[in-house]
Scaffold this motif. Structure first.
Motif, mmCIF file in Angstrom:
data_model
loop_
_atom_site.group_PDB
_atom_site.id
_atom_site.type_symbol
_atom_site.label_atom_id
_atom_site.label_comp_id
_atom_site.label_asym_id
_atom_site.label_seq_id
_atom_site.Cartn_x
_atom_site.Cartn_y
_atom_site.Cartn_z
ATOM 1 N N PHE A 262 0.817 -1.200 0.000
ATOM 2 C CA PHE A 262 0.000 0.000 0.000
ATOM 3 C C PHE A 262 0.863 1.267 0.000
ATOM 4 N N ALA A 263 0.271 2.327 -0.457
ATOM 5 C CA ALA A 263 0.817 3.687 -0.442
ATOM 6 C C ALA A 263 2.107 3.871 -1.233
ATOM 7 N N PRO A 264 2.256 3.186 -2.383
ATOM 8 C CA PRO A 264 3.464 3.446 -3.175
ATOM 9 C C PRO A 264 3.489 4.861 -3.753
ATOM 10 N N ALA B 17 5.252 8.133 -6.887
ATOM 11 C CA ALA B 17 4.604 9.384 -6.461
ATOM 12 C C ALA B 17 4.429 10.297 -7.668
ATOM 13 N N ARG B 18 5.414 10.284 -8.563
ATOM 14 C CA ARG B 18 5.330 11.133 -9.763
ATOM 15 C C ARG B 18 4.449 10.501 -10.831
ATOM 16 N N VAL B 19 4.516 9.182 -10.946
ATOM 17 C CA VAL B 19 3.652 8.505 -11.941
ATOM 18 C C VAL B 19 2.179 8.773 -11.619
ATOM 19 N N PHE C 209 -2.868 10.052 -16.340
ATOM 20 C CA PHE C 209 -3.753 9.396 -15.367
ATOM 21 C C PHE C 209 -4.550 10.454 -14.590
ATOM 22 N N ALA C 210 -3.820 11.410 -13.978
ATOM 23 C CA ALA C 210 -4.493 12.436 -13.173
ATOM 24 C C ALA C 210 -5.395 13.303 -14.054
ATOM 25 N N GLY C 211 -4.990 13.497 -15.322
ATOM 26 C CA GLY C 211 -5.820 14.301 -16.229
ATOM 27 C C GLY C 211 -7.146 13.637 -16.517
ATOM 28 N N ILE C 212 -7.129 12.322 -16.675
ATOM 29 C CA ILE C 212 -8.383 11.577 -16.915
ATOM 30 C C ILE C 212 -9.234 11.597 -15.645
ATOM 31 N N LEU D 297 5.851 10.185 -17.563
ATOM 32 C CA LEU D 297 6.039 8.992 -18.397
ATOM 33 C C LEU D 297 6.933 9.293 -19.597
ATOM 34 N N GLU D 298 6.838 10.564 -20.081
ATOM 35 C CA GLU D 298 7.679 10.914 -21.245
ATOM 36 C C GLU D 298 9.159 10.790 -20.883
#
Ligand code: 6CS
Ligand code: FE
Length: 319
Positions: free
Chosen positions: A106-108, A118-120, A126-129, A314-315
């Motif tokens: 949990f909590a990765p 944390a950055r992914v 993902f966050a945009g969707i 991701l880029e």
């Protein structure tokens, strides 16, 4: 009636429990009081057709969102975490119910666990969707890697995440969405996520009473807050079952209330998926509706809910 705790944006408001569960002797199927898709096509990356599909089914399968090289970078991070002996003894590490194999981590998304994940989690893909579906800024309610190792990965019985997050974490409304990133191939035979199309539109109020510290058992094998056979049978009769199979790099978004589960894995092929749960900043959790002690921060973000600033991670990852 729950009094929102002062630190929450809903402070000083009496929060009506629109989704009572685990209070009746018999199960009841209740209506959904909340929208499914809050935003518009113009608000983010999903097309009108994709938003319609999410609205209708309660989930959306997006193949090849990550390249094999990007998945490889994430998988290497997972291997690093798995080999971290200190992590094995932390409460975030959940072992399988009948063995010592790691079931979930949990909590990765917490940078002290994984700066990369944390950055992914904040990646705009993902966050945009999530922002588009929820029509608001978002924070991470929960994150986890479900490893479902070969031969040892046990099942996740049918459930609605929202039923647990509402009853045990105090999530007021259905305004949260899960994102599952396939870090390994999800075949039809190694325990892929199974979803019930349309099940998100109604809420199964379960029987039973929540035990204190229920998470210590439920994260290994959930027995309270699971739908009864008759309600499940009716939902599946109406919507069927879809197995979210796909190659590594596929991403599945599913509504907080969509019924889902997965079978055990008796094959040599691990089924490891990385989950980020995005909650609207307008849906901050309040006191648990079951009246139990709030679950710990690694299972439900209560005190540490930084608003995500979507970025492009991701880029930068290989590929
Ligand atoms: O209790 C929870 O929050 C966790 N349990 C399940 C079966 N799915 C959601 C989440 O991982
Ligand atoms: Fe779940």
């Amino acid at each position: 009636m729950i009094q929102a705790s002062p630190k929450d944006p809903l402070a000083n408001q009496v929060i009506e429990d629109l989704y009572p569960s685990r209070i009746n002797e018999t199960p009841v199927v209740l209506p959904r009081h909340d929208p499914i898709v809050y935003g518009q096509a113009s608000d983010g990356p999903l097309s009108p057709q994709q938003l319609d599909e999410f609205q209708q089914n309660g989930f959306l399968i997006l193949p090849a969102m990550l390249s094999p090289a990007q998945v490889q970078a994430c998988h290497a991070e997972l291997d690093r975490l798995r080999k971290n002996q200190d992590l094995q003894h932390r409460p975030e590490a959940i072992v399988e119910p009948e063995g010592a194999e790691l079931r979930s981590l949990f909590a990765p998304h917490r940078s002290e666990i994984s700066p990369l994940f944390a950055r992914v989690a904040a990646d705009r893909q993902f966050a945009g969707i999530a922002q588009q579906i929820l029509d608001s800024e978002v924070h991470i309610h929960q994150s986890r890697v479900n490893l479902k190792p070969g031969f040892a990965g046990k099942e996740f019985y049918w459930h609605s995440d929202f039923e647990t997050w509402h009853v045990e974490d105090g999530m007021p409304r259905m305004r949260a969405v899960s994102c599952s990133i396939l870090l390994t191939d999800n075949f039809e035979f190694n325990g892929p996520l199974m979803l019930v199309p349309g099940s998100h539109r109604r809420y199964i109020s379960c029987v039973g009473q929540t035990p204190e510290n229920h998470y210590k058992q439920s994260l290994r094998r959930q027995q309270f807050g699971v739908p009864d056979n008759a309600s499940l049978t009716e939902m599946i009769r109406q919507g069927g079952i879809v197995s979210a199979t796909g190659a590594l790099g596929t991403v599945v978004f599913f509504d907080c209330n969509t019924l889902h589960g997965s079978n055990g894995n008796i094959t040599p092929f691990p089924r490891s998926n990385l989950f980020f749960v995005y909650n609207s900043v307008h849906n901050h959790i309040v006191e648990p509706f079951c009246g139990c002690t709030p679950r710990p921060e690694f299972v439900a973000s209560r005190k540490r809910c930084p608003v995500l600033q979507p970025c492009s991670v991701l880029e930068e990852l290989a590929g």
